[in-house]
Scaffold this motif. Structure first.
Motif, mmCIF file in Angstrom:
data_model
loop_
_atom_site.group_PDB
_atom_site.id
_atom_site.type_symbol
_atom_site.label_atom_id
_atom_site.label_comp_id
_atom_site.label_asym_id
_atom_site.label_seq_id
_atom_site.Cartn_x
_atom_site.Cartn_y
_atom_site.Cartn_z
ATOM 1 N N ILE A 1 40.192 -29.268 51.678
ATOM 2 C CA ILE A 1 41.311 -30.170 51.931
ATOM 3 C C ILE A 1 42.613 -29.508 51.498
ATOM 4 C CG2 ILE A 1 42.379 -32.253 51.017
ATOM 5 C CD1 ILE A 1 39.626 -33.592 51.270
ATOM 6 N N GLU A 2 42.573 -28.861 50.347
ATOM 7 C CA GLU A 2 43.789 -28.190 49.882
ATOM 8 C C GLU A 2 44.087 -26.962 50.720
ATOM 9 O OE1 GLU A 2 43.446 -27.565 45.664
ATOM 10 O OE2 GLU A 2 43.039 -29.696 45.390
ATOM 11 N N LEU B 1 31.950 -32.693 46.301
ATOM 12 C CA LEU B 1 33.327 -33.189 46.287
ATOM 13 C C LEU B 1 34.298 -32.043 46.020
ATOM 14 C CD1 LEU B 1 34.129 -36.064 46.790
ATOM 15 C CD2 LEU B 1 34.348 -36.415 44.341
ATOM 16 N N ASP B 2 33.879 -31.122 45.137
ATOM 17 C CA ASP B 2 34.733 -29.974 44.846
ATOM 18 C C ASP B 2 34.920 -29.108 46.079
ATOM 19 O OD1 ASP B 2 35.350 -30.559 42.302
ATOM 20 O OD2 ASP B 2 33.733 -29.386 41.383
ATOM 21 N N ALA C 1 43.945 -37.066 53.011
ATOM 22 C CA ALA C 1 42.517 -37.000 52.666
ATOM 23 C C ALA C 1 41.850 -38.366 52.728
ATOM 24 C CB ALA C 1 42.351 -36.393 51.291
ATOM 25 N N LEU D 1 38.051 -37.158 53.923
ATOM 26 C CA LEU D 1 37.130 -36.739 52.871
ATOM 27 C C LEU D 1 35.680 -37.056 53.260
ATOM 28 C CD1 LEU D 1 36.815 -35.680 49.962
ATOM 29 C CD2 LEU D 1 37.050 -38.013 49.174
ATOM 30 N N THR E 1 45.849 -32.599 51.951
ATOM 31 C CA THR E 1 45.805 -33.446 50.759
ATOM 32 C C THR E 1 46.403 -34.823 50.997
ATOM 33 O OG1 THR E 1 46.091 -31.418 49.547
ATOM 34 C CG2 THR E 1 46.271 -33.462 48.307
ATOM 35 N N ARG E 2 47.517 -34.849 51.711
ATOM 36 C CA ARG E 2 48.191 -36.130 51.916
ATOM 37 C C ARG E 2 47.370 -37.098 52.760
ATOM 38 N NH1 ARG E 2 53.354 -36.941 52.518
ATOM 39 N NH2 ARG E 2 55.015 -35.579 51.782
ATOM 40 N N ARG F 1 37.187 -30.836 48.401
ATOM 41 C CA ARG F 1 38.555 -30.805 47.887
ATOM 42 C C ARG F 1 39.172 -29.432 48.129
ATOM 43 N NH1 ARG F 1 37.714 -32.622 42.736
ATOM 44 N NH2 ARG F 1 38.028 -34.778 43.389
#
Lengths: 284, 434
Positions: free
Chosen positions: A146-147, A139-140, A155, A103, A152-153, A143
């Motif tokens: 990341i998705e 952050l959005d 991050a 992240l 996600t796992r 995210r």
């Protein structure tokens, strides 16, 4: 067709007496995948380094048509500024920030914008609302990627602890977080197994279709290049020897020669033969 | 790992030989005071004992080291002692407890001038190390001359007071800014340097600063230093028994009986406030884009460039921020001592500050606090051992680095987490749960 996003003309890069790239022309378009292929040492990565501001080319013009900022000559920018105009790259040997989490890696990619929004840290130190909103937006975006890249796992894991294939995906996600116009990938399939390579191809096609960005690809994996490229440029000894669609390239004799070598009767390809007097001259 | 007995004997014999070489001049020869002057006496029996002790000790040490490393391998297989999440909670609890202790320290029954003085020294070093931690720990830029900023801050206040009659509170921000400016100046010539070269240039910067101060007699007074630096006041109230003309003193206004300890307490709270503000600022900066850029620069400068980050600005800001905090510490130091001279700003200070950062764990703020306390207090507690206290100090440092090579707190706390973020998305919850 409108003018291309990136127009490289007459690009030459010389290191002392070695001509790594010789008057190369290249175009890349939005919404298209352009591949640069060639044998090892052909000068592909040098082209990338010139394009993304790591080398200053000896000669040539790198014209970027930025939709918001007009025409920009990339070779005239300071190296770090190229990414601010939407040309961003990944590296052949992955360069993540290993001790930072995935992240955080993605947030560093949004540095330029966030730095402005934090008023060079002043609004950030005071915790003003404008800054908090900007951070939430950043952050959005992180995210989202990341998705999108199925991270996600991991991050919140340190990037250096991840497996090679995952690190590749993180690097692409990080590049996409800069909101690029042109994504330059330096051998993204190196070290991936065939299944991962196929998934990468799908991913790149998906990104191209969804965000309309241009992708410039250096790659040795022919299954990937032939499968997803719209246009292929073949480079050998710093010169472009062929250009065309995958089908055309596959049939091109010069390309086959460059990759597989010469049959016995013809010792050197015509292009190389042309260069011979110049190369051999001083030595003799 | 287990070595054979002849190997161990050979190793021990080597150690004993080195001990012999050292022991002959150090222990074997001694001077005795007689009426006619000094006479050299020999103590060969002592030398023999020393060599024998080293020989036996080396063998025992070998066995002990083997036992420790076997045990460590077993522990490592089992994983870390505390999980990362638990470590973070522990860190928060420690920070809260440390702040509470620092605030109440002057009111505790055992606290006296000596304790307060020691507390101030620890706090000054925490402040210095917090600044250096930005440059070295976060941005990964080595600085062996950090004491220069300390000196610049101290002399800025001393000279402003001497020539313009500035008070502490006006001089404080100016000292910080001047030191930050020197941080910018230092960073410009070393933008392209790294590793050994960076170390040499920063080392030179520290020494040059000291030598300039030492030799610029007309401005700095050279080796005589600058004295008569005014004490800080509390909104114009002085802590002297008889305040200067036109000034009121604390004990007159509040009606509390005069005590010289009040001034100590006041100074203590000033430096505590400085430490808290700076620690908060660094904590906050780490979570801002600039702080993440510092860490990214430490991790990979080329990747930073490829993402549009200007490495020059990031480096300059890191040196400036570190310098600023060094300058604040220097200004306070001058106010506390009332006198500054170049002797206070030698290379050993730089080394101690750097040792605090490394010992605490690069980039860790709690580590800095623990390490500063350790480095300042240990020699104090070891005072009873007189001549051997620096030996003990060195041994303790070696032991800590053997025990925790990455520093006391080597795990890095992420600046933010997706799982612990403010608006966890559905998929995040799933991702963590599965």
């Amino acid at each position: 067709m409108s003018a291309p996003l990136l127009e490289v003309s007459g690009l030459t890069m010389r290191f002392g007496g070695l001509v790594a790239v010789d008057t190369l022309d290249l175009t890349a378009d939005r919404g298209r995948i352009t591949a640069v292929i060639g044998p090892n040492g052909a000068g592909k990565t040098t082209v990338f380094n010139c394009l993304t501001g790591f080398y200053r080319p000896t000669a040539g013009r790198l014209l970027l048509r930025h939709p918001g900022k007009g025409e920009v000559e990339l070779q005239a920018l300071p190296g770090y500024a190229v990414a601010r105009y939407g040309v961003v790259r990944t590296f052949q040997n992955i360069r993540l920030f290993p001790r930072m989490t995935v992240l955080e890696n993605l947030l560093v990619a949004q540095h330029t914008e966030l730095m402005r929004k934090s008023a060079f840290s002043i609004a950030g130190l005071l915790g003003l609302k404008g800054w908090r909103d900007a951070q939430a937006t950043a952050l959005d975006r992180a995210r989202f990627w990341i998705e999108r890249l199925d991270l996600t796992r991991v991050a919140d894991e340190e990037a250096g602890n991840l497996s090679y294939g995952v690190q590749r995906r993180v690097e692409i996600a990080r590049a996409m977080n800069t909101n690029p116009l042109l994504l330059c990938l330096d051998e993204p399939a190196a070290g991936l197994n065939p299944r991962e390579t196929a998934a990468l191809g799908e991913l790149l096609q998906g990104i191209r279709a969804e965000f309309g960005i241009g992708i410039l690809l250096i790659e040795h994996d022919m299954s990937l290049v032939m499968g997803i490229s719209d246009r292929i440029h073949v480079v050998d000894h710093g010169k472009k020897i062929a250009e065309g669609t995958p089908a055309e390239i596959r049939a091109d004799e010069r390309v086959i020669k460059a990759y597989l070598g010469e049959p016995d009767e013809a010792e050197v390809p015509p292009e190389v033969a042309q260069d011979m007097p110049e190369l051999e001259g001083p030595r003799a | 790992m287990a070595r054979t007995l002849p190997d161990r004997l050979k190793d021990a014999a080597l150690a004993a030989f080195v001990a012999l070489l050292l022991a002959v001049p150090f222990i074997g020869l001694t001077t005795i005071n007689t009426d006619v002057g000094l006479r050299v006496a020999t103590r060969w029996d002592w030398v023999l004992w020393a060599v024998a002790i080293v020989f036996a000790g080396r063998i025992l040490f070998g066995f002990a080291a083997d036992a420790v490393s076997t045990r460590r391998r077993r522990t490592e297989a089992r994983g870390p002692l505390v999980s990362e999440a638990a470590g973070r909670t522990l860190g928060k609890a420690f920070a809260a407890a440390a702040i509470a202790f620092a605030v109440t320290l002057p009111f505790l029954p055992f606290s006296d001038r000596y304790v307060l003085d020691l507390g101030m020294t620890v706090l000054i070093y925490i402040l210095l190390a917090t600044g250096l931690n930005v440059t070295v720990g976060l941005a990964g830029l080595l600085d062996l001359g950090f004491v220069a900023f300390y000196a610049i801050g101290a002399y800025t206040f001393a000279l402003l007071a001497k020539f313009f009659g500035f008070g502490f509170w006006i001089a404080l921000p100016m000292a910080g800014l001047v030191a930050a400016l020197f941080g910018v100046l230092l960073s410009l010539p070393i933008l392209r340097l790294r590793g050994d070269y960076l170390a040499i240039v920063t080392l030179g910067f520290g020494e040059i600063t000291r030598i300039v101060i030492l030799n610029w007699q007309s401005l700095t007074g050279g080796p005589n230093g600058v004295g008569g630096i005014p004490r800080p006041t509390l909104f114009g109230l002085s802590f002297d028994r008889r305040p200067q003309e036109g000034q009121q003193s604390f004990h007159e206004v509040t009606g509390i009986a005069f005590s010289s300890e009040h001034r100590m307490m006041f100074l203590y709270f000033i430096v505590l406030l400085l430490v808290l503000v700076c620690a908060w600022a660094v904590w906050k900066l780490r979570r801002l884009p600039i702080g993440r850029a510092w860490e990214a620069l430490r991790e990979d400068e080329i990747a930073c460039r490829s993402l549009g980050i200007n490495p020059v600005l990031v480096k300059v800001s890191a040196y400036a921020t570190g310098g600023l905090m060094g300058g604040l510490a220097g200004c306070f130091f001058a106010a506390r001592q009332g006198f500054v001279s170049p002797e206070s700003f030698t290379f050993i200070e730089s080394a101690i500050i750097l040792a605090i950062v490394v010992l605490g764990g690069m980039g860790s703020q709690i580590g800095v606090v623990v390490a500063a306390a350790f480095i300042v207090l240990l020699p104090e507690f070891a005072r009873e051992f007189a001549d051997y206290r620096m030996l003990l100090f060195g041994a303790a440092m070696i032991l800590v680095m053997v025990w925790r090579p990455g520093g006391l707190i080597s795990s890095r706390e992420p600046t933010l987490t997706l799982a612990g973020g403010k608006q966890p998305a559905e998929s995040v919850v799933r991702g963590v749960g599965s």
